[in-house]
Design a protein around this motif. Structure first.
Motif, PDB file in Angstrom:
ATOM      1  N   ALA A  42       0.825  -1.207   0.000  1.00  0.00           N
ATOM      2  CA  ALA A  42       0.000   0.000   0.000  1.00  0.00           C
ATOM      3  C   ALA A  42       0.858   1.254   0.000  1.00  0.00           C
ATOM      4  N   ASP A  43       1.911   1.283   0.787  1.00  0.00           N
ATOM      5  CA  ASP A  43       2.716   2.502   0.809  1.00  0.00           C
ATOM      6  C   ASP A  43       3.482   2.704  -0.490  1.00  0.00           C
ATOM      7  N   LYS A  44       3.889   1.621  -1.132  1.00  0.00           N
ATOM      8  CA  LYS A  44       4.561   1.752  -2.426  1.00  0.00           C
ATOM      9  C   LYS A  44       3.580   2.231  -3.502  1.00  0.00           C
ATOM     10  N   LEU A  45       2.365   1.680  -3.490  1.00  0.00           N
ATOM     11  CA  LEU A  45       1.358   2.111  -4.451  1.00  0.00           C
ATOM     12  C   LEU A  45       0.966   3.572  -4.230  1.00  0.00           C
ATOM     13  N   LEU A  46       0.875   3.982  -2.976  1.00  0.00           N
ATOM     14  CA  LEU A  46       0.539   5.376  -2.693  1.00  0.00           C
ATOM     15  C   LEU A  46       1.675   6.324  -3.081  1.00  0.00           C
ATOM     16  N   ALA A  47       2.899   5.859  -3.007  1.00  0.00           N
ATOM     17  CA  ALA A  47       4.016   6.683  -3.474  1.00  0.00           C
ATOM     18  C   ALA A  47       3.916   6.904  -4.989  1.00  0.00           C
ATOM     19  N   VAL A  48       3.586   5.854  -5.723  1.00  0.00           N
ATOM     20  CA  VAL A  48       3.373   5.982  -7.165  1.00  0.00           C
ATOM     21  C   VAL A  48       2.163   6.877  -7.430  1.00  0.00           C
ATOM     22  N   ASP A  49       1.138   6.715  -6.610  1.00  0.00           N
ATOM     23  CA  ASP A  49      -0.069   7.515  -6.731  1.00  0.00           C
ATOM     24  C   ASP A  49       0.225   8.997  -6.525  1.00  0.00           C
ATOM     25  N   SER A  50       1.067   9.305  -5.563  1.00  0.00           N
ATOM     26  CA  SER A  50       1.408  10.712  -5.332  1.00  0.00           C
ATOM     27  C   SER A  50       2.179  11.283  -6.521  1.00  0.00           C
ATOM     28  N   LEU A  51       2.975  10.455  -7.190  1.00  0.00           N
ATOM     29  CA  LEU A  51       3.659  10.913  -8.406  1.00  0.00           C
ATOM     30  C   LEU A  51       2.667  11.200  -9.535  1.00  0.00           C
ATOM     31  N   ALA A  52       1.630  10.364  -9.649  1.00  0.00           N
ATOM     32  CA  ALA A  52       0.599  10.610 -10.670  1.00  0.00           C
ATOM     33  C   ALA A  52      -0.126  11.924 -10.379  1.00  0.00           C
ATOM     34  N   PHE A  53      -0.476  12.157  -9.111  1.00  0.00           N
ATOM     35  CA  PHE A  53      -1.132  13.409  -8.757  1.00  0.00           C
ATOM     36  C   PHE A  53      -0.198  14.606  -8.958  1.00  0.00           C
ATOM     37  N   MET A  54       1.073  14.447  -8.653  1.00  0.00           N
ATOM     38  CA  MET A  54       2.025  15.539  -8.844  1.00  0.00           C
ATOM     39  C   MET A  54       2.186  15.863 -10.328  1.00  0.00           C
ATOM     40  N   ALA A  55       2.246  14.847 -11.156  1.00  0.00           N
ATOM     41  CA  ALA A  55       2.334  15.076 -12.598  1.00  0.00           C
ATOM     42  C   ALA A  55       1.067  15.758 -13.110  1.00  0.00           C
ATOM     43  N   SER A  56      -0.079  15.359 -12.597  1.00  0.00           N
ATOM     44  CA  SER A  56      -1.333  16.005 -12.964  1.00  0.00           C
ATOM     45  C   SER A  56      -1.345  17.466 -12.532  1.00  0.00           C
ATOM     46  N   THR A  57      -0.812  17.735 -11.346  1.00  0.00           N
ATOM     47  CA  THR A  57      -0.717  19.111 -10.857  1.00  0.00           C
ATOM     48  C   THR A  57       0.175  19.950 -11.767  1.00  0.00           C
ATOM     49  N   MET A  58       1.317  19.412 -12.126  1.00  0.00           N
ATOM     50  CA  MET A  58       2.245  20.164 -12.967  1.00  0.00           C
ATOM     51  C   MET A  58       1.672  20.404 -14.362  1.00  0.00           C
ATOM     52  N   LEU A  59       1.010  19.396 -14.929  1.00  0.00           N
ATOM     53  CA  LEU A  59       0.403  19.579 -16.246  1.00  0.00           C
ATOM     54  C   LEU A  59      -0.745  20.582 -16.200  1.00  0.00           C
ATOM     55  N   SER A  60      -1.515  20.562 -15.125  1.00  0.00           N
ATOM     56  CA  SER A  60      -2.599  21.535 -14.988  1.00  0.00           C
ATOM     57  C   SER A  60      -2.042  22.946 -14.922  1.00  0.00           C
ATOM     58  N   TYR A  61      -1.003  23.127 -14.132  1.00  0.00           N
ATOM     59  CA  TYR A  61      -0.372  24.435 -14.035  1.00  0.00           C
ATOM     60  C   TYR A  61       0.194  24.863 -15.386  1.00  0.00           C
ATOM     61  N   TRP A  62       0.816  23.929 -16.083  1.00  0.00           N
ATOM     62  CA  TRP A  62       1.398  24.221 -17.385  1.00  0.00           C
ATOM     63  C   TRP A  62       0.312  24.667 -18.369  1.00  0.00           C
ATOM     64  N   SER A  63      -0.829  24.002 -18.350  1.00  0.00           N
ATOM     65  CA  SER A  63      -1.884  24.365 -19.296  1.00  0.00           C
ATOM     66  C   SER A  63      -2.512  25.713 -18.964  1.00  0.00           C
ATOM     67  N   ILE A  64      -2.514  26.097 -17.695  1.00  0.00           N
ATOM     68  CA  ILE A  64      -3.011  27.424 -17.337  1.00  0.00           C
ATOM     69  C   ILE A  64      -2.045  28.498 -17.821  1.00  0.00           C
ATOM     70  N   ARG A  65      -0.765  28.240 -17.691  1.00  0.00           N
ATOM     71  CA  ARG A  65       0.256  29.224 -18.076  1.00  0.00           C
ATOM     72  C   ARG A  65       0.452  29.319 -19.586  1.00  0.00           C
ATOM     73  N   HIS A  66       0.254  28.207 -20.309  1.00  0.00           N
ATOM     74  CA  HIS A  66       0.505  28.177 -21.747  1.00  0.00           C
ATOM     75  C   HIS A  66      -0.783  27.794 -22.469  1.00  0.00           C
ATOM     76  N   LYS A  67      -1.472  28.780 -22.984  1.00  0.00           N
ATOM     77  CA  LYS A  67      -2.782  28.550 -23.606  1.00  0.00           C
ATOM     78  C   LYS A  67      -2.701  27.926 -24.991  1.00  0.00           C
ATOM     79  N   ASP A  68      -1.512  27.872 -25.586  1.00  0.00           N
ATOM     80  CA  ASP A  68      -1.401  27.393 -26.953  1.00  0.00           C
ATOM     81  C   ASP A  68      -1.724  25.904 -27.100  1.00  0.00           C
ATOM     82  N   HIS A  69      -1.430  25.095 -26.109  1.00  0.00           N
ATOM     83  CA  HIS A  69      -1.720  23.658 -26.175  1.00  0.00           C
ATOM     84  C   HIS A  69      -2.686  23.255 -25.057  1.00  0.00           C
ATOM     85  N   LEU A  70      -3.631  24.100 -24.766  1.00  0.00           N
ATOM     86  CA  LEU A  70      -4.515  23.925 -23.617  1.00  0.00           C
ATOM     87  C   LEU A  70      -5.243  22.581 -23.628  1.00  0.00           C
TER      88      LEU A  70
END
Length: 102
Positions: A42-70
């Protein structure tokens, strides 16, 4: 009537970043539970899960900042967010069965 396109990233960003904190908190709580086989998974899966959420966070921020590939970046952020949520539900079932079955 013109419809304004919904910017999904503005909704994903705060929730996905909060879910990173939830994953880290649950990993800490799992470390307090008695040692069993599933808790180590469970802790290993949640560590991977936190990476998925972090990547989603970064992509969301990127799409807000760069409207060209929204649309394309939002779609990736949305898919990673849904993957993270599905993984979190799976881990919660694992932990629940471990704690509440004899």
């Amino acid at each position: 009537m013109d419809k304004k396109p919904v910017e999904l990233s503005r909704h994903i960003l705060p929730v996905a970043s909060t879910m990173v904190g939830v994953c880290v908190t649950v990993i800490s709580v799992i470390q307090l539970a008695p040692d069993k086989a599933i808790s180590s998974w469970a802790d290993k899966l949640l560590a991977v899960d936190s990476l998925a959420f972090m990547a989603s966070t970064m992509l969301s921020y990127w799409s807000i900042r760069h409207k060209d590939h929204l649309q394309r970046i939002e779609r990736y952020a949305d898919r990673l967010f849904l993957l993270g949520m599905a993984l979190m539900v799976f881990v919660s079932f694992l932990v629940a069965f471990e704690l509440f079955t004899d």
